[in-house]
Scaffold this motif. Structure first.
Motif, PDB file in Angstrom:
ATOM      1  N   THR A   1      -3.537  10.362  -1.163  1.00 28.76           N
ATOM      2  CA  THR A   1      -4.033   9.441  -2.179  1.00 28.76           C
ATOM      3  C   THR A   1      -3.535   8.042  -1.846  1.00 28.76           C
ATOM      4  OG1 THR A   1      -3.895  11.202  -3.827  1.00 28.76           O
ATOM      5  CG2 THR A   1      -4.087   8.959  -4.647  1.00 28.76           C
TER       6      THR A   1
ATOM      7  N   ARG B   1      -2.088  -2.686  -3.886  1.00 30.81           N
ATOM      8  CA  ARG B   1      -2.018  -3.649  -4.967  1.00 30.81           C
ATOM      9  C   ARG B   1      -1.259  -4.887  -4.537  1.00 30.81           C
ATOM     10  NH1 ARG B   1       3.090  -3.712  -6.952  1.00 30.81           N
ATOM     11  NH2 ARG B   1       4.399  -1.964  -6.341  1.00 30.81           N
TER      12      ARG B   1
ATOM     13  N   SER C   1      -3.200   3.906  -2.650  1.00 27.67           N
ATOM     14  CA  SER C   1      -3.262   2.821  -3.639  1.00 27.67           C
ATOM     15  C   SER C   1      -2.756   1.538  -2.967  1.00 27.67           C
ATOM     16  CB  SER C   1      -2.439   3.139  -4.879  1.00 27.67           C
ATOM     17  OG  SER C   1      -1.064   3.150  -4.575  1.00 27.67           O
TER      18      SER C   1
ATOM     19  N   GLY D   1       0.828  -1.191   0.000  1.00 30.44           N
ATOM     20  CA  GLY D   1       0.000   0.000   0.000  1.00 30.44           C
ATOM     21  C   GLY D   1       0.869   1.249   0.000  1.00 30.44           C
TER      22      GLY D   1
END
Length: 138
Positions: free
Chosen positions: A127, A131, A129, A88
């Protein structure tokens, strides 16, 4: 089946199997054959494609001094992945990047596994993200 004659105290056996014994035997045979057929089909037809990993965020909350991101690791493929690393990244408003990761022992075929990642930075101010970053074959 043994039957005891109470008068003479002798045992006599029934010579023919009853319909219950025949029915039980036939049903058991069918179940064993079905199980062997299913295992054989799985061994021959099973797809050996690569795992299909994706992340679905299920929640965000504050946990003490950390911000927690809860998620599900989804493996849609018919193959298992081991040592699955999930990374992350939280990019702050000032451009600073905070990286956090977690490793799952395995992600079974066609499954969902839950986990979480902790960040020090505020999730609302940046922000986010998340994955899957890698895996090994078990």
């Amino acid at each position: 089946m043994t039957v005891t004659n109470k008068r003479s105290r002798t045992n006599t056996e029934q010579r023919e199997a009853s319909w219950v014994e025949w029915t039980t035997g036939i049903v058991s045979l069918l179940l064993v054959l079905a199980l062997l057929g299913w295992i054989g089909r799985e061994a021959l037809v099973k797809d050996s494609s690569a795992p299909e990993l994706k992340i679905e965020i299920t929640g965000m909350s504050r946990s003490g001094e950390f911000h927690r991101v809860e998620f599900e690791l989804v493996n849609d493929a018919p193959s298992t992945a081991a040592a699955v690393k999930v990374v992350g990244e939280l990019r702050g408003a000032n451009g600073e990047v905070e990286i956090s990761d977690v490793t799952f022992d395995y992600a079974p075929a066609e499954s969902r596994t839950r986990g979480g990642i902790l960040f020090r930075g505020d999730l609302q101010a940046g922000t986010l993200s998340i994955r899957p970053a890698g895996y090994t074959e078990p």
